[in-house]
Scaffold this active site. Structure first.
Site, PDB file in Angstrom:
ATOM      1  N   TRP A 176     -19.406  -7.344  12.361  1.00  0.00           N
ATOM      2  CA  TRP A 176     -18.386  -7.239  13.407  1.00  0.00           C
ATOM      3  C   TRP A 176     -18.893  -6.350  14.546  1.00  0.00           C
ATOM      4  CZ3 TRP A 176     -15.644  -3.204  15.582  1.00  0.00           C
ATOM      5  CH2 TRP A 176     -14.563  -3.567  16.374  1.00  0.00           C
ATOM      6  N   HIS A 177     -19.657  -5.330  14.206  1.00  0.00           N
ATOM      7  CA  HIS A 177     -20.188  -4.413  15.219  1.00  0.00           C
ATOM      8  C   HIS A 177     -21.333  -5.036  16.012  1.00  0.00           C
ATOM      9  CE1 HIS A 177     -17.850  -1.397  13.040  1.00  0.00           C
ATOM     10  NE2 HIS A 177     -17.851  -0.757  14.182  1.00  0.00           N
ATOM     11  N   GLY A 178     -22.010  -5.999  15.446  1.00  0.00           N
ATOM     12  CA  GLY A 178     -23.103  -6.652  16.158  1.00  0.00           C
ATOM     13  C   GLY A 178     -23.948  -7.486  15.209  1.00  0.00           C
TER      14      GLY A 178
END
Length: 175
Positions: free
Chosen positions: A115-117
């Site tokens: 989700w963060h990258g």
């Protein structure tokens, strides 16, 4: 004030990085990410109040945590709650076998990392936290719980700092 040294230290080639400088970079980055995220959400909470909305606090002194489990109760509470409510619980949460529960924790934090990258560093960061959450449900967690408060706090801060090293890194070897 802490972003500049963190960025400069993380930009150094590995052969120029000393252990004290690396620790300073990790501490600066930990403070930077907390102040950035907490500050942004405090602004959102304040602006929401101006328009009549009530938002919950999103950070509850995460760096006083006594464990990684405690850290995730205090850090980015809205994101943690979303992952709990929409992934962990539908997967069975902790109402499944021990092995399945461990799998659920690892999977949820792997997805949190993604989700963060979409990079291996974020995947590694998510897996890192998932593994610690699993470990804290074993005899290791019982051992940590019996330690005096300063040692539990030191354990949590050390684990958190090491995990943050993955976050700004461009790749795993750089971390």
């Amino acid at each position: 004030a802490v972003a500049l040294p963190a960025n400069e230290i993380f930009a150094l080639p590995a052969h120029e990085l000393t252990a004290p400088l690396a620790w300073l970079g990790a501490v600066c980055y930990a403070l930077q990410i907390y102040f950035d995220f907490s500050g942004y959400t405090d602004m959102a909470v304040g602006m929401g109040k101006m328009f009549g909305f009530q938002f919950l606090e999103n950070f509850n002194f995460p760096y006083i945590a006594q464990s990684i489990r405690d850290f995730w109760r205090r850090w980015h509470i809205s994101l943690s709650s979303w992952f709990r409510d929409y992934l962990y619980i539908p997967l069975g949460g902790n109402r499944v076998s021990e092995a399945r529960n461990y799998f659920n924790l690892i999977l949820v934090f792997l997805l949190c990392g993604l989700w963060h990258g979409a990079s291996w560093t974020f995947v590694g960061w998510g897996l890192y936290h998932g593994v610690f959450l699993v470990l804290e449900r074993t005899a290791f967690g019982s051992f940590i719980d019996r330690l005096p408060r300063p040692f539990r706090h030191a354990y949590a801060l050390l684990a958190i700092l090491i995990g943050w090293v993955l976050f700004p890194a461009e790749n795993i070897p750089q971390a």
